[in-house]
Design an enzyme around this catalytic site. Sequence first.
Site, PDB file in Angstrom:
ATOM      1  N   LYS A  51      15.305  -7.105   2.682  1.00 30.40           N
ATOM      2  CA  LYS A  51      15.409  -5.751   2.132  1.00 30.40           C
ATOM      3  C   LYS A  51      14.387  -4.815   2.771  1.00 30.40           C
ATOM      4  O   LYS A  51      14.718  -3.696   3.188  1.00 30.40           O
ATOM      5  CB  LYS A  51      15.183  -5.777   0.621  1.00 30.40           C
ATOM      6  N   ASN A  52      13.146  -5.263   2.856  1.00 25.04           N
ATOM      7  CA  ASN A  52      12.080  -4.386   3.345  1.00 25.04           C
ATOM      8  C   ASN A  52      12.144  -4.138   4.845  1.00 25.04           C
ATOM      9  O   ASN A  52      11.408  -3.291   5.361  1.00 25.04           O
ATOM     10  CB  ASN A  52      10.721  -4.951   2.963  1.00 25.04           C
ATOM     11  N   ILE A  79      -3.542  -4.850  -4.424  1.00 28.15           N
ATOM     12  CA  ILE A  79      -2.669  -3.862  -3.786  1.00 28.15           C
ATOM     13  C   ILE A  79      -2.219  -2.796  -4.776  1.00 28.15           C
ATOM     14  O   ILE A  79      -2.390  -1.601  -4.540  1.00 28.15           O
ATOM     15  CB  ILE A  79      -1.453  -4.561  -3.148  1.00 28.15           C
ATOM     16  N   ARG A 131      11.719   4.654  -3.640  1.00 27.05           N
ATOM     17  CA  ARG A 131      10.715   5.366  -2.850  1.00 27.05           C
ATOM     18  C   ARG A 131      10.921   5.189  -1.352  1.00 27.05           C
ATOM     19  O   ARG A 131      10.482   6.011  -0.556  1.00 27.05           O
ATOM     20  CB  ARG A 131       9.305   4.936  -3.248  1.00 27.05           C
ATOM     21  N   ARG A 163      17.846  -4.698  -7.172  1.00 25.28           N
ATOM     22  CA  ARG A 163      17.287  -3.852  -6.118  1.00 25.28           C
ATOM     23  C   ARG A 163      16.792  -4.679  -4.941  1.00 25.28           C
ATOM     24  O   ARG A 163      16.706  -4.161  -3.826  1.00 25.28           O
ATOM     25  CB  ARG A 163      16.133  -3.005  -6.664  1.00 25.28           C
ATOM     26  N   ARG A 207       1.663   4.977  -5.517  1.00 24.11           N
ATOM     27  CA  ARG A 207       1.952   4.666  -4.118  1.00 24.11           C
ATOM     28  C   ARG A 207       2.193   5.986  -3.384  1.00 24.11           C
ATOM     29  O   ARG A 207       3.321   6.333  -3.049  1.00 24.11           O
ATOM     30  CB  ARG A 207       3.165   3.729  -4.020  1.00 24.11           C
ATOM     31  N   PRO A 208       1.130   6.754  -3.174  1.00 26.08           N
ATOM     32  CA  PRO A 208       1.278   8.090  -2.598  1.00 26.08           C
ATOM     33  C   PRO A 208       1.719   8.032  -1.142  1.00 26.08           C
ATOM     34  O   PRO A 208       1.605   7.006  -0.474  1.00 26.08           O
ATOM     35  CB  PRO A 208      -0.129   8.684  -2.719  1.00 26.08           C
ATOM     36  N   ILE A 209       2.226   9.164  -0.659  1.00 28.98           N
ATOM     37  CA  ILE A 209       2.680   9.236   0.734  1.00 28.98           C
ATOM     38  C   ILE A 209       1.743  10.099   1.570  1.00 28.98           C
ATOM     39  O   ILE A 209       2.127  10.621   2.610  1.00 28.98           O
ATOM     40  CB  ILE A 209       4.125   9.763   0.829  1.00 28.98           C
ATOM     41  N   ASP A 210       0.494  10.230   1.120  1.00 25.35           N
ATOM     42  CA  ASP A 210      -0.439  11.066   1.861  1.00 25.35           C
ATOM     43  C   ASP A 210      -0.658  10.579   3.285  1.00 25.35           C
ATOM     44  O   ASP A 210      -0.851  11.387   4.209  1.00 25.35           O
ATOM     45  CB  ASP A 210      -1.780  11.162   1.122  1.00 25.35           C
ATOM     46  N   GLN A 211      -0.618   9.251   3.504  1.00 23.83           N
ATOM     47  CA  GLN A 211      -0.834   8.732   4.851  1.00 23.83           C
ATOM     48  C   GLN A 211       0.369   9.007   5.763  1.00 23.83           C
ATOM     49  O   GLN A 211       0.209   9.207   6.963  1.00 23.83           O
ATOM     50  CB  GLN A 211      -1.125   7.226   4.796  1.00 23.83           C
ATOM     51  N   ASP A 217       4.026  -9.028  -3.197  1.00 22.67           N
ATOM     52  CA  ASP A 217       5.403  -9.230  -3.651  1.00 22.67           C
ATOM     53  C   ASP A 217       5.686 -10.660  -4.086  1.00 22.67           C
ATOM     54  O   ASP A 217       6.777 -10.946  -4.599  1.00 22.67           O
ATOM     55  CB  ASP A 217       6.393  -8.831  -2.552  1.00 22.67           C
ATOM     56  N   CYS A 256       9.767   1.450  -8.290  1.00 19.44           N
ATOM     57  CA  CYS A 256       9.167   0.630  -9.357  1.00 19.44           C
ATOM     58  C   CYS A 256       7.883   1.261  -9.888  1.00 19.44           C
ATOM     59  O   CYS A 256       7.097   1.829  -9.128  1.00 19.44           O
ATOM     60  CB  CYS A 256       8.847  -0.775  -8.835  1.00 19.44           C
TER      61      CYS A 256
END
Length: 423
Positions: free
Chosen positions: A22-23, A330, A96, A400, A125-129, A308, A120
């Site tokens: 999936k990932n 994490i 996400r 999912r 889990r920000p997307i600033d990076q 995970d 989830c």
Amino acid sequence: MDKIVLKGGTALHGEVEVSGAKNAALPILASALLADGTTTFRNVPDLADVATMLEVLRTMGCEAERLTGKKADTCEISIEGDITPEAPYELVKTMRASVLVLGPLVARFGRARVSMPGGCAIGARPIDQHLKGLKALGADIHLTEGYVEARAKQLKGGMVNFDVITVTGTENVMMAAVLAKGRTVMENCAREPEVEELARVLNKMGAKVEGAGTSVITIEGVEALHPVEHAILPDRIEAGTLLVAAAISGGNVLVKHARPEHLDAVMDKLREAGCTLTVEDGGIRCKAPRSLKAVNITTTEHPGFPTDMQAQLMALMTVSHGTSVISENIFENRFMHVPELHRLGADITIQGHTAVVKGVKVLSGAPVMATDLRASASLILAGLRADGHTEVSRVYHLDRGYERLERKLRGLGADIRRVKERA
């Protein structure tokens, strides 16, 4: 709404095949935006998240379909000319990983409008990076009304040094950089096999990516990419989950297509717990011991122990001899399965980011509720060992990330079925 009902106490035996990752599938599907024509991906797992990504692509004007019949593991994505470079909130809020279209869109079409992501509820889990990396390549970025808006007439190569290791951030910026003018150097990159797999696909499309799988990735931008055909690698987290299923049930199972080079940390902990693991016939066999031993686990970035797999190993530790300490480094909210394991009779104490698990002799079946994707798997694993019946509700989380897990377990002898919950 569906729920999983299972009766514990059966040792699993036989062979089971791992589906595609999936990932890896999600960023690879997004990479199709980088080229005109029809791209074909095989070994794509039939999951809710994959269906969401295909719908995101269709919303933009792409033709994105899963084939049927003998080619049901194949997805075709066709792009001809311009598209609508927007990923709406209605879709992105459920997954996400939809934010992975941001890099390809701004690199190929010069603009993107993507909703802030959901997924989830396991922590921030920000997307600033992601945004930092795109800005380093020359993108003009604004946040407005819950959307990220990015524009660039032509991205330009640059230096990107991630403040923290981020898998999707590495993937997003990598996909943007392949069409940037000049050379991009990315430092402090994620090293997961899924990042390597994306780079493999991009290079097949004509990109020039080096160093994927290490902390430094170097990319020479090219003018255009072309569509490809590619089979996605097996899912290492599903493989690890199935190995734990063999261990917790007291069974002996060959997990076919599992790649040991992607599962070193998980295999080490299973061996430490007393399991016998052997590599054979294109997979990994796990034979459970008579008595499981408690082990300590600390999650960290690849190649360390994966977050995970934390919930699944915790389920195993609930019936192991001794006390184990599980540290989650994490995500801050990734112990939400603990209260549900308590309902099955587990002895677990939470101390901040650490869980202390004292093994018990017996778990007892009970109604439990899944709180996120990997928590769903941990509850099913515990149910395989528990006396009596366990009912796991809200298994849409499970769908999912696991392709028909209950069917695979039933094929190994588990007494498990999916039923409709009463309204």
